[in-house]
Write a protein that holds these residues in place. Structure first.
Motif, short mmCIF file in Angstrom:
data_model
loop_
_atom_site.label_atom_id
_atom_site.label_comp_id
_atom_site.label_asym_id
_atom_site.label_seq_id
_atom_site.Cartn_x
_atom_site.Cartn_y
_atom_site.Cartn_z
N ASN A 159 0.81 -1.21 0.00
CA ASN A 159 0.00 0.00 0.00
C ASN A 159 0.85 1.27 0.00
O ASN A 159 0.44 2.29 -0.58
CB ASN A 159 -0.97 -0.02 1.18
CG ASN A 159 -2.18 -0.88 0.91
OD1 ASN A 159 -3.13 -0.45 0.26
ND2 ASN A 159 -2.15 -2.13 1.37
N GLN A 178 -7.77 7.78 -0.56
CA GLN A 178 -8.16 6.38 -0.39
C GLN A 178 -6.93 5.50 -0.16
O GLN A 178 -6.94 4.61 0.70
CB GLN A 178 -8.94 5.90 -1.62
CG GLN A 178 -9.46 4.48 -1.52
CD GLN A 178 -10.22 4.07 -2.77
OE1 GLN A 178 -9.82 4.36 -3.90
NE2 GLN A 178 -11.34 3.40 -2.57
N ALA A 179 -5.87 5.76 -0.93
CA ALA A 179 -4.64 4.98 -0.78
C ALA A 179 -4.01 5.21 0.59
O ALA A 179 -3.51 4.27 1.23
CB ALA A 179 -3.65 5.35 -1.88
N ASP A 181 -5.66 6.06 3.29
CA ASP A 181 -6.53 5.37 4.26
C ASP A 181 -6.18 3.89 4.35
O ASP A 181 -6.25 3.30 5.44
CB ASP A 181 -8.00 5.52 3.85
CG ASP A 181 -8.57 6.88 4.21
OD1 ASP A 181 -7.93 7.59 5.01
OD2 ASP A 181 -9.66 7.23 3.70
N SER A 182 -5.80 3.29 3.23
CA SER A 182 -5.41 1.87 3.25
C SER A 182 -4.13 1.68 4.05
O SER A 182 -4.00 0.70 4.80
CB SER A 182 -5.20 1.36 1.81
OG SER A 182 -6.43 1.36 1.10
N HIS A 185 -5.06 1.87 7.63
CA HIS A 185 -5.76 0.66 8.05
C HIS A 185 -4.76 -0.37 8.58
O HIS A 185 -4.97 -0.94 9.66
CB HIS A 185 -6.54 0.08 6.88
CG HIS A 185 -7.04 -1.31 7.10
ND1 HIS A 185 -8.07 -1.61 7.97
CD2 HIS A 185 -6.63 -2.52 6.58
CE1 HIS A 185 -8.28 -2.91 7.97
NE2 HIS A 185 -7.43 -3.49 7.15
N TYR A 186 -3.68 -0.59 7.83
CA TYR A 186 -2.69 -1.59 8.27
C TYR A 186 -1.88 -1.08 9.45
O TYR A 186 -1.40 -1.89 10.26
CB TYR A 186 -1.82 -2.01 7.09
CG TYR A 186 -2.58 -2.92 6.17
CD1 TYR A 186 -2.81 -4.25 6.51
CD2 TYR A 186 -3.13 -2.44 4.98
CE1 TYR A 186 -3.56 -5.09 5.69
CE2 TYR A 186 -3.88 -3.27 4.16
CZ TYR A 186 -4.08 -4.59 4.52
OH TYR A 186 -4.84 -5.41 3.72
#
Length: 232
Positions: A159, A178-179, A181-182, A185-186
């Motif tokens: 990501n 969006q990228a 946010d990914s 997330h991790y």
């Protein structure tokens, strides 16, 4: 049940860079195919923006040099061959973690790229199986990497590479957000993996009010912070 979730610093580094290099292969091949399509019928102005961003070293002078170089040039870290080879080198060191079935997709990709290079094949469409095997690799990794921490580190690399490439190719705010946010997330799945200072800087910069990738200084700051984001 996981037998052991402890990951050495060396293996964490390999997992992270395996994720980055494999995602680099996938995105670069996608962009190279787009550029190749433009070069067939278009004027130089149609594909030059993609060319100049892919050829970051500025070493190719003609269409053929560019296409062959981005496909096969071992000396160019941005080439398909270099990135795929480095992905496999890291995967070999992680064979016990990712298992041979997952590794096999990378082995097939390297073999095909070498075969096309030996044949001096400049039709990038011949590397379509590499895209398919890349997707299969990620699917196999999710199924076979039983140590979830290892999978999350690899996905973090994937990501971050995606975010880096989207910034370099100046995608719109929604794709960048969006990228990012990914990535976040991790980071929530693996607390402590991100450098808090770099994360704070990006939090303040990746907002709609400030987003302006045509501003070179702003774009370079984002890229610098993204590439210093992890503690791996």
């Amino acid at each position: 049940m996981e037998k052991n979730t402890i990951i050495s610093a060396n293996k964490a580094n390999c997992l992270f860079w395996l994720g980055r290099y494999e995602e680099r292969v996938y995105i670069t091949l996608h962009l190279l195919r787009k550029c190749y399509d433009m070069m067939i019928d278009g004027e130089i102005d149609d594909y030059l923006p993609i060319w100049t961003k892919l050829d970051v070293l500025g070493v190719y002078g003609t269409n053929d040099e560019f296409t062959q170089g981005m496909m096969y040039d071992d000396a160019n870290p941005g080439s398909i061959m270099a990135a795929q080879t480095k992905a496999m080198d890291n995967a070999i060191l992680l064979r016990e973690e990712i298992m041979s079935e997952t590794l096999s997709y990378l082995e097939m990709s390297v073999a095909l790229i070498k075969k096309c290079r030996e044949e001096k094949n400049t039709n990038v469409m011949q590397l379509q199986p590499v895209i398919d095997w890349s997707l299969a690799f990620w699917g196999a990794a999710e199924q076979r990497l039983h140590n979830h921490k290892a999978l999350y580190i690899m996905m973090m690399g994937r990501n971050i590479e995606n975010l880096d490439m989207l910034l370099r190719f100046e995608y719109d705010y929604s794709r960048i957000a969006q990228a990012y946010d990914s990535v976040k997330h991790y980071s929530r799945l693996l607390p402590g993996l991100l450098d808090e200072n770099m994360e704070s800087q990006l939090d303040q910069l990746i907002i709609s009010q400030k987003f302006h990738l045509s501003d070179v200084e702003y774009k370079n700051k984002l890229l610098a912070f993204v590439n210093q984001l992890t503690r791996v």
